[in-house]
Design a protein around this motif. Structure first.
Motif, PDB file in Angstrom:
ATOM      1  N   HIS A 154       5.814   6.715   8.343  1.00  0.00           N
ATOM      2  CA  HIS A 154       5.272   5.364   8.189  1.00  0.00           C
ATOM      3  C   HIS A 154       3.875   5.062   8.889  1.00  0.00           C
ATOM      4  N   GLU A 155       3.969   5.339  10.135  1.00  0.00           N
ATOM      5  CA  GLU A 155       2.952   5.171  11.084  1.00  0.00           C
ATOM      6  C   GLU A 155       1.648   6.155  10.728  1.00  0.00           C
ATOM      7  N   ILE A 156       1.965   7.190  10.545  1.00  0.00           N
ATOM      8  CA  ILE A 156       0.759   8.387  10.075  1.00  0.00           C
ATOM      9  C   ILE A 156       0.031   7.707   8.680  1.00  0.00           C
ATOM     10  N   ASP A 157       1.179   7.360   7.915  1.00  0.00           N
ATOM     11  CA  ASP A 157       0.682   6.870   6.475  1.00  0.00           C
ATOM     12  C   ASP A 157      -0.372   5.831   6.760  1.00  0.00           C
ATOM     13  N   HIS A 158      -0.290   4.878   7.858  1.00  0.00           N
ATOM     14  CA  HIS A 158      -1.306   3.750   7.939  1.00  0.00           C
ATOM     15  C   HIS A 158      -2.606   4.442   8.404  1.00  0.00           C
ATOM     16  N   LEU A 159      -2.500   5.479   9.100  1.00  0.00           N
ATOM     17  CA  LEU A 159      -3.766   6.257   9.617  1.00  0.00           C
ATOM     18  C   LEU A 159      -4.730   6.891   8.464  1.00  0.00           C
ATOM     19  N   ASN A 160      -3.954   6.932   7.436  1.00  0.00           N
ATOM     20  CA  ASN A 160      -4.638   7.636   5.923  1.00  0.00           C
ATOM     21  C   ASN A 160      -4.699   6.529   4.930  1.00  0.00           C
ATOM     22  N   GLY A 161      -4.560   5.565   5.431  1.00  0.00           N
ATOM     23  CA  GLY A 161      -4.707   4.429   4.097  1.00  0.00           C
ATOM     24  C   GLY A 161      -3.632   3.980   3.183  1.00  0.00           C
ATOM     25  N   HIS A 162      -2.269   4.598   3.845  1.00  0.00           N
ATOM     26  CA  HIS A 162      -1.211   4.438   2.667  1.00  0.00           C
ATOM     27  C   HIS A 162      -0.577   3.228   3.378  1.00  0.00           C
ATOM     28  N   LEU A 163       0.416   2.502   2.390  1.00  0.00           N
ATOM     29  CA  LEU A 163       1.263   1.434   2.656  1.00  0.00           C
ATOM     30  C   LEU A 163       2.768   2.004   2.301  1.00  0.00           C
ATOM     31  N   PHE A 164       3.869   1.720   2.777  1.00  0.00           N
ATOM     32  CA  PHE A 164       4.993   2.060   2.556  1.00  0.00           C
ATOM     33  C   PHE A 164       5.587   1.854   0.952  1.00  0.00           C
ATOM     34  N   TYR A 165       5.006   0.664   0.407  1.00  0.00           N
ATOM     35  CA  TYR A 165       5.521   0.788  -1.013  1.00  0.00           C
ATOM     36  C   TYR A 165       4.836   1.661  -1.979  1.00  0.00           C
ATOM     37  N   ASP A 166       3.860   2.407  -1.380  1.00  0.00           N
ATOM     38  CA  ASP A 166       3.315   3.593  -2.345  1.00  0.00           C
ATOM     39  C   ASP A 166       4.318   4.452  -2.673  1.00  0.00           C
ATOM     40  N   HIS A 167       5.160   4.512  -1.944  1.00  0.00           N
ATOM     41  CA  HIS A 167       6.153   5.778  -2.143  1.00  0.00           C
ATOM     42  C   HIS A 167       7.451   5.002  -2.826  1.00  0.00           C
ATOM     43  N   ILE A 168       7.351   3.990  -3.300  1.00  0.00           N
ATOM     44  CA  ILE A 168       8.728   3.525  -3.900  1.00  0.00           C
ATOM     45  C   ILE A 168       8.299   3.592  -5.348  1.00  0.00           C
ATOM     46  N   ASP A 169       9.405   3.937  -6.287  1.00  0.00           N
ATOM     47  CA  ASP A 169       9.332   4.457  -7.574  1.00  0.00           C
ATOM     48  C   ASP A 169       9.152   3.144  -8.384  1.00  0.00           C
ATOM     49  N   LYS A 170       8.182   2.883  -9.001  1.00  0.00           N
ATOM     50  CA  LYS A 170       7.949   1.277  -9.343  1.00  0.00           C
ATOM     51  C   LYS A 170       8.940   0.847 -10.436  1.00  0.00           C
ATOM     52  N   LYS A 171       9.235   1.921 -11.409  1.00  0.00           N
ATOM     53  CA  LYS A 171      10.088   1.592 -12.516  1.00  0.00           C
ATOM     54  C   LYS A 171      11.717   1.887 -12.221  1.00  0.00           C
ATOM     55  N   HIS A 172      12.131   2.985 -11.187  1.00  0.00           N
ATOM     56  CA  HIS A 172      13.241   2.840 -10.593  1.00  0.00           C
ATOM     57  C   HIS A 172      13.518   2.766  -9.213  1.00  0.00           C
ATOM     58  N   PRO A 173      13.257   1.752  -8.582  1.00  0.00           N
ATOM     59  CA  PRO A 173      13.108   1.808  -7.083  1.00  0.00           C
ATOM     60  C   PRO A 173      14.112   2.260  -6.371  1.00  0.00           C
ATOM     61  N   PHE A 174      15.287   2.284  -6.926  1.00  0.00           N
ATOM     62  CA  PHE A 174      16.523   2.858  -6.249  1.00  0.00           C
ATOM     63  C   PHE A 174      16.981   4.116  -6.762  1.00  0.00           C
ATOM     64  N   ASN A 175      16.135   4.851  -7.775  1.00  0.00           N
ATOM     65  CA  ASN A 175      16.429   6.203  -7.915  1.00  0.00           C
ATOM     66  C   ASN A 175      16.040   6.911  -6.776  1.00  0.00           C
ATOM     67  N   ILE A 176      16.751   8.131  -6.398  1.00  0.00           N
ATOM     68  CA  ILE A 176      16.381   9.137  -5.401  1.00  0.00           C
ATOM     69  C   ILE A 176      17.183  10.310  -5.744  1.00  0.00           C
ATOM     70  N   ASP A 177      16.486  11.410  -5.284  1.00  0.00           N
ATOM     71  CA  ASP A 177      16.956  12.768  -5.535  1.00  0.00           C
ATOM     72  C   ASP A 177      18.471  12.913  -4.838  1.00  0.00           C
ATOM     73  N   PRO A 178      19.449  13.259  -5.572  1.00  0.00           N
ATOM     74  CA  PRO A 178      20.844  13.343  -5.057  1.00  0.00           C
ATOM     75  C   PRO A 178      21.055  14.316  -3.610  1.00  0.00           C
ATOM     76  N   ASP A 179      19.909  14.935  -3.544  1.00  0.00           N
ATOM     77  CA  ASP A 179      20.209  15.789  -2.275  1.00  0.00           C
ATOM     78  C   ASP A 179      19.368  15.001  -1.212  1.00  0.00           C
ATOM     79  N   ALA A 180      18.987  13.873  -1.289  1.00  0.00           N
ATOM     80  CA  ALA A 180      18.286  12.979  -0.222  1.00  0.00           C
ATOM     81  C   ALA A 180      19.193  12.479   0.718  1.00  0.00           C
ATOM     82  N   VAL A 181      18.794  12.377   1.882  1.00  0.00           N
ATOM     83  CA  VAL A 181      19.391  11.916   3.259  1.00  0.00           C
ATOM     84  C   VAL A 181      19.226  10.458   3.069  1.00  0.00           C
ATOM     85  N   ILE A 182      20.209   9.597   3.039  1.00  0.00           N
ATOM     86  CA  ILE A 182      20.086   8.140   2.973  1.00  0.00           C
ATOM     87  C   ILE A 182      20.310   7.727   4.368  1.00  0.00           C
TER      88      ILE A 182
END
Ligand code: SB7
Ligand code: NI
Length: 184
Positions: A154-182
């Protein structure tokens, strides 16, 4: 002392710039900024001080968030028992390795620079290796996973002009790879 009024909010172009590398030794101003950024995190995690000064709690703070477009961020990460597991000033951080396996915070993310809630899984890497310089310019390596890894991404993203919501799937915000660690 950094207060909420000093924190730049989404819409300010500084949050979308790639910040400049910091040179060592840090000049007096940037050395003091590093101290002040860590001071904000410490204050914001103290219920009395946070209440008194109306500080939003933060586990990280990047220099662009206080209007300085340089590659420096402070992190102060507690575990679920409140014990500090990572306290560092990251200068010129680069993620040199990242796991294929994704991870996301179960409750999503927020940002001191984003006033509104943006629900959804912020998809990141579960494990990362970071090369950076500390406040003295010493070269360091960090190998992180789960919550500390998410915070540093999250912090390194800030140094490169990114914000957290850039990584949220707009159409399916709670979709995630089944292999993901929650991460709780
Ligand atoms: O940039 C720091 N900041 O806006 C404070 C919030 C930090 C943060 C919150 C949730 C997950 C990772 C990092
Ligand atoms: Ni943020």
């Amino acid at each position: 002392m950094i207060l909420m009024k000093d924190i730049v909010r989404d819409g300010d172009p500084v949050l979308r710039k790639v910040a400049a590398p910091v040179a060592f030794p840090l000049n007096k101003e940037d050395h003091q900024l590093a101290k002040d950024m860590m001071g904000y995190l410490i204050n914001s995690q103290d219920p009395e001080i946070a209440q008194k000064h109306q500080l939003r709690a933060g586990v990280g703070l990047a220099a662009p968030q206080v209007g300085r477009s340089i590659k420096m961020a402070a992190v102060l990460v507690p575990d679920n028992d409140g014990n500090i597991v990572l306290q560092e000033i990251l200068c010129n951080p680069v993620i040199t390795r990242e796991s294929v396996r994704p991870a996301a915070l179960a409750e999503g993310e927020g940002c001191l620079s984003v006033d509104e809630d943006v629900p959804g899984y912020v998809v990141r890497h579960d494990r990362i290796t970071i090369r950076y310089q500390d406040i003295n310019g010493d070269k360091k390596i960090l190998r992180l996973k789960d919550y500390p890894a998410i915070v540093c991404q999250h912090e390194i993203d800030h140094l490169n002009g990114h914000l957290f919501y850039d990584h949220i799937d707009k159409k399916h915000p709670f979709n995630i790879d089944p292999d993901a660690v929650i991460v709780k």
